[in-house]
Motif scaffolding. Structure first.
Motif, PDB file in Angstrom:
ATOM      1  N   ILE A   3       1.016  -1.056  -0.034  1.00  0.00           N
ATOM      2  CA  ILE A   3      -0.052   0.010   0.220  1.00  0.00           C
ATOM      3  C   ILE A   3       1.252   1.241   0.088  1.00  0.00           C
ATOM      4  CG2 ILE A   3      -1.698   1.224   1.304  1.00  0.00           C
ATOM      5  CD1 ILE A   3      -2.457  -1.690   2.382  1.00  0.00           C
ATOM      6  N   ALA A   4       0.374   2.472  -1.387  1.00  0.00           N
ATOM      7  CA  ALA A   4       1.058   3.176  -1.104  1.00  0.00           C
ATOM      8  C   ALA A   4       1.134   4.459  -1.854  1.00  0.00           C
ATOM      9  CB  ALA A   4       2.692   3.294  -2.270  1.00  0.00           C
ATOM     10  N   CYS A   5       1.442   5.565  -1.120  1.00  0.00           N
ATOM     11  CA  CYS A   5       0.216   6.910  -1.515  1.00  0.00           C
ATOM     12  C   CYS A   5       1.383   7.798  -2.833  1.00  0.00           C
ATOM     13  CB  CYS A   5       0.429   8.101  -0.660  1.00  0.00           C
ATOM     14  SG  CYS A   5       0.192   9.701  -0.376  1.00  0.00           S
ATOM     15  N   LYS A   6       0.441   7.658  -3.787  1.00  0.00           N
ATOM     16  CA  LYS A   6       1.029   8.653  -5.346  1.00  0.00           C
ATOM     17  C   LYS A   6       1.122  10.171  -5.136  1.00  0.00           C
ATOM     18  CE  LYS A   6       3.081   4.411  -6.341  1.00  0.00           C
ATOM     19  NZ  LYS A   6       4.332   4.529  -6.202  1.00  0.00           N
ATOM     20  N   GLU A   7       2.219  10.755  -5.576  1.00  0.00           N
ATOM     21  CA  GLU A   7       1.042  12.162  -5.652  1.00  0.00           C
ATOM     22  C   GLU A   7       0.646  12.086  -7.230  1.00  0.00           C
ATOM     23  OE1 GLU A   7       2.798  15.265  -4.417  1.00  0.00           O
ATOM     24  OE2 GLU A   7       3.563  14.319  -2.101  1.00  0.00           O
ATOM     25  N   ARG A   8      -0.556  12.670  -7.573  1.00  0.00           N
ATOM     26  CA  ARG A   8      -0.807  13.442  -8.948  1.00  0.00           C
ATOM     27  C   ARG A   8      -0.801  14.875  -9.380  1.00  0.00           C
ATOM     28  NH1 ARG A   8      -6.622   9.661  -9.687  1.00  0.00           N
ATOM     29  NH2 ARG A   8      -7.031  11.935  -7.484  1.00  0.00           N
ATOM     30  N   PRO A   9      -0.265  15.350 -10.144  1.00  0.00           N
ATOM     31  CA  PRO A   9      -0.478  15.827 -10.708  1.00  0.00           C
ATOM     32  C   PRO A   9      -1.577  17.443 -10.682  1.00  0.00           C
ATOM     33  CG  PRO A   9       0.323  15.481 -12.919  1.00  0.00           C
ATOM     34  CD  PRO A   9       0.111  14.235 -11.317  1.00  0.00           C
ATOM     35  N   GLU A  10      -1.361  18.082 -11.149  1.00  0.00           N
ATOM     36  CA  GLU A  10      -2.562  19.071 -11.152  1.00  0.00           C
ATOM     37  C   GLU A  10      -2.525  18.513 -12.978  1.00  0.00           C
ATOM     38  OE1 GLU A  10      -2.274  23.142 -12.678  1.00  0.00           O
ATOM     39  OE2 GLU A  10      -3.316  23.923 -10.948  1.00  0.00           O
ATOM     40  N   ARG A  11      -4.255  18.839 -13.105  1.00  0.00           N
ATOM     41  CA  ARG A  11      -4.425  18.408 -14.906  1.00  0.00           C
ATOM     42  C   ARG A  11      -5.893  18.918 -14.950  1.00  0.00           C
ATOM     43  NH1 ARG A  11      -5.170  14.825 -10.743  1.00  0.00           N
ATOM     44  NH2 ARG A  11      -7.388  13.264 -10.750  1.00  0.00           N
ATOM     45  N   GLN A  12      -5.545  18.913 -16.440  1.00  0.00           N
ATOM     46  CA  GLN A  12      -7.234  19.233 -17.110  1.00  0.00           C
ATOM     47  C   GLN A  12      -8.064  18.258 -17.243  1.00  0.00           C
ATOM     48  OE1 GLN A  12      -8.016  21.751 -19.032  1.00  0.00           O
ATOM     49  NE2 GLN A  12      -5.727  23.022 -17.386  1.00  0.00           N
ATOM     50  N   VAL A  13      -9.291  18.578 -16.504  1.00  0.00           N
ATOM     51  CA  VAL A  13     -10.107  16.820 -16.891  1.00  0.00           C
ATOM     52  C   VAL A  13     -11.591  17.566 -17.064  1.00  0.00           C
ATOM     53  CG1 VAL A  13      -9.340  15.702 -14.686  1.00  0.00           C
ATOM     54  CG2 VAL A  13     -11.056  17.917 -15.005  1.00  0.00           C
ATOM     55  N   ARG A  14     -12.391  16.355 -17.801  1.00  0.00           N
ATOM     56  CA  ARG A  14     -13.684  17.266 -18.620  1.00  0.00           C
ATOM     57  C   ARG A  14     -14.848  17.438 -17.751  1.00  0.00           C
ATOM     58  NH1 ARG A  14     -18.139  15.336 -21.217  1.00  0.00           N
ATOM     59  NH2 ARG A  14     -17.492  13.132 -21.398  1.00  0.00           N
ATOM     60  N   ASN A  15     -16.112  17.839 -17.436  1.00  0.00           N
ATOM     61  CA  ASN A  15     -16.841  17.779 -16.438  1.00  0.00           C
ATOM     62  C   ASN A  15     -18.215  16.865 -16.908  1.00  0.00           C
ATOM     63  OD1 ASN A  15     -19.833  18.258 -15.523  1.00  0.00           O
ATOM     64  ND2 ASN A  15     -19.093  20.178 -14.870  1.00  0.00           N
ATOM     65  N   PRO A  16     -18.811  16.100 -17.215  1.00  0.00           N
ATOM     66  CA  PRO A  16     -19.165  14.804 -18.234  1.00  0.00           C
ATOM     67  C   PRO A  16     -20.539  15.131 -18.176  1.00  0.00           C
ATOM     68  CG  PRO A  16     -18.695  13.956 -16.300  1.00  0.00           C
ATOM     69  CD  PRO A  16     -17.922  15.417 -16.115  1.00  0.00           C
ATOM     70  N   ALA A  17     -21.434  16.857 -17.247  1.00  0.00           N
ATOM     71  CA  ALA A  17     -22.318  17.463 -17.466  1.00  0.00           C
ATOM     72  C   ALA A  17     -22.600  18.371 -18.276  1.00  0.00           C
ATOM     73  CB  ALA A  17     -22.861  17.638 -15.826  1.00  0.00           C
ATOM     74  N   THR A  18     -21.399  19.120 -19.030  1.00  0.00           N
ATOM     75  CA  THR A  18     -21.389  20.063 -19.390  1.00  0.00           C
ATOM     76  C   THR A  18     -19.972  19.593 -20.659  1.00  0.00           C
ATOM     77  OG1 THR A  18     -19.548  21.441 -18.294  1.00  0.00           O
ATOM     78  CG2 THR A  18     -21.597  21.613 -17.231  1.00  0.00           C
ATOM     79  N   GLY A  19     -19.407  19.029 -20.337  1.00  0.00           N
ATOM     80  CA  GLY A  19     -18.424  19.051 -21.622  1.00  0.00           C
ATOM     81  C   GLY A  19     -17.170  20.139 -21.458  1.00  0.00           C
TER      82      GLY A  19
END
Length: 95
Positions: free
Chosen positions: A54-70
Protein backbone atom coordinates in the motif's frame (compact mmCIF):
# COMPACT_ATOMS: atom_id res chain seq x y z
CA UNK A 1 -20.77 -12.78 -6.26
CA UNK A 2 -20.82 -13.02 -2.48
CA UNK A 3 -21.22 -10.12 -0.07
CA UNK A 4 -18.05 -8.48 1.24
CA UNK A 5 -16.84 -9.54 4.69
CA UNK A 6 -17.89 -7.05 7.37
CA UNK A 7 -15.60 -5.83 10.14
CA UNK A 8 -17.52 -7.96 12.65
CA UNK A 9 -16.98 -11.07 10.53
CA UNK A 10 -13.31 -10.21 10.02
CA UNK A 11 -12.80 -9.69 13.76
CA UNK A 12 -14.44 -13.06 14.48
CA UNK A 13 -12.23 -14.81 11.89
CA UNK A 14 -9.06 -13.15 13.21
CA UNK A 15 -9.99 -14.00 16.82
CA UNK A 16 -10.51 -17.63 15.84
CA UNK A 17 -7.23 -17.78 13.90
CA UNK A 18 -5.34 -16.16 16.80
CA UNK A 19 -7.02 -18.28 19.44
CA UNK A 20 -7.94 -15.04 21.24
CA UNK A 21 -11.10 -13.21 22.19
CA UNK A 22 -12.88 -10.70 19.97
CA UNK A 23 -11.75 -7.72 22.06
CA UNK A 24 -8.09 -8.58 21.45
CA UNK A 25 -8.69 -9.19 17.74
CA UNK A 26 -10.54 -5.86 17.41
CA UNK A 27 -7.68 -4.04 19.11
CA UNK A 28 -5.13 -5.72 16.82
CA UNK A 29 -7.12 -4.92 13.68
CA UNK A 30 -7.70 -1.30 14.70
CA UNK A 31 -4.03 -0.83 15.61
CA UNK A 32 -2.92 -2.23 12.25
CA UNK A 33 -5.34 0.03 10.37
CA UNK A 34 -4.08 3.08 12.31
CA UNK A 35 -0.42 2.25 11.64
CA UNK A 36 -1.04 1.72 7.91
CA UNK A 37 -3.08 4.92 7.60
CA UNK A 38 -0.44 7.00 9.42
CA UNK A 39 2.45 5.60 7.37
CA UNK A 40 0.71 6.00 4.00
CA UNK A 41 -0.51 9.52 4.87
CA UNK A 42 3.10 10.45 5.65
CA UNK A 43 4.10 9.37 2.15
CA UNK A 44 5.48 5.97 3.09
CA UNK A 45 4.78 2.49 1.81
CA UNK A 46 3.50 -0.47 3.83
CA UNK A 47 4.06 -4.05 2.73
CA UNK A 48 1.66 -6.63 4.12
CA UNK A 49 3.34 -10.00 3.48
CA UNK A 50 1.15 -12.29 1.40
CA UNK A 51 -1.39 -9.51 0.76
CA UNK A 52 0.30 -6.64 -1.03
CA UNK A 53 1.86 -3.21 -0.88
CA UNK A 54 0.00 0.00 0.00
CA UNK A 55 1.51 3.32 -1.07
CA UNK A 56 0.55 6.94 -1.59
CA UNK A 57 1.19 8.43 -5.03
CA UNK A 58 1.01 12.12 -5.87
CA UNK A 59 -0.94 13.21 -8.94
CA UNK A 60 -0.08 16.53 -10.60
CA UNK A 61 -2.55 19.25 -11.52
CA UNK A 62 -4.37 18.26 -14.72
CA UNK A 63 -7.20 19.09 -17.10
CA UNK A 64 -10.40 17.04 -16.72
CA UNK A 65 -13.73 17.17 -18.52
CA UNK A 66 -16.98 17.88 -16.70
CA UNK A 67 -19.24 15.08 -18.02
CA UNK A 68 -22.42 17.15 -17.53
CA UNK A 69 -21.31 20.19 -19.53
CA UNK A 70 -18.33 18.96 -21.52
CA UNK A 71 -16.31 21.90 -20.17
CA UNK A 72 -12.58 21.38 -19.46
CA UNK A 73 -11.71 22.17 -15.85
CA UNK A 74 -8.36 22.28 -14.06
CA UNK A 75 -8.20 19.78 -11.22
CA UNK A 76 -5.75 20.56 -8.42
CA UNK A 77 -2.88 18.23 -7.55
CA UNK A 78 -3.82 15.52 -5.06
CA UNK A 79 -2.72 12.22 -3.60
CA UNK A 80 -4.05 8.77 -4.37
CA UNK A 81 -3.67 5.51 -2.46
CA UNK A 82 -2.46 2.61 -4.60
CA UNK A 83 -2.56 -1.06 -3.67
CA UNK A 84 -0.39 -3.60 -5.47
CA UNK A 85 -1.59 -7.15 -4.83
CA UNK A 86 1.08 -9.70 -3.85
CA UNK A 87 1.84 -12.59 -6.18
CA UNK A 88 1.08 -15.09 -3.39
CA UNK A 89 -2.47 -13.74 -3.05
CA UNK A 90 -3.01 -13.72 -6.83
CA UNK A 91 -1.81 -17.32 -7.05
CA UNK A 92 -4.04 -18.47 -4.17
CA UNK A 93 -7.11 -16.84 -5.76
CA UNK A 94 -6.39 -18.38 -9.17
CA UNK A 95 -5.58 -21.86 -7.84
Amino acid sequence: MSKPMTKTQLVAAVAEAMGADRKTATAALDAMADVVAREVAAGGTVTLPGIGKIACKERPERQVRNPATGEMVTKAADKQVKIAVAKALKDSVNA
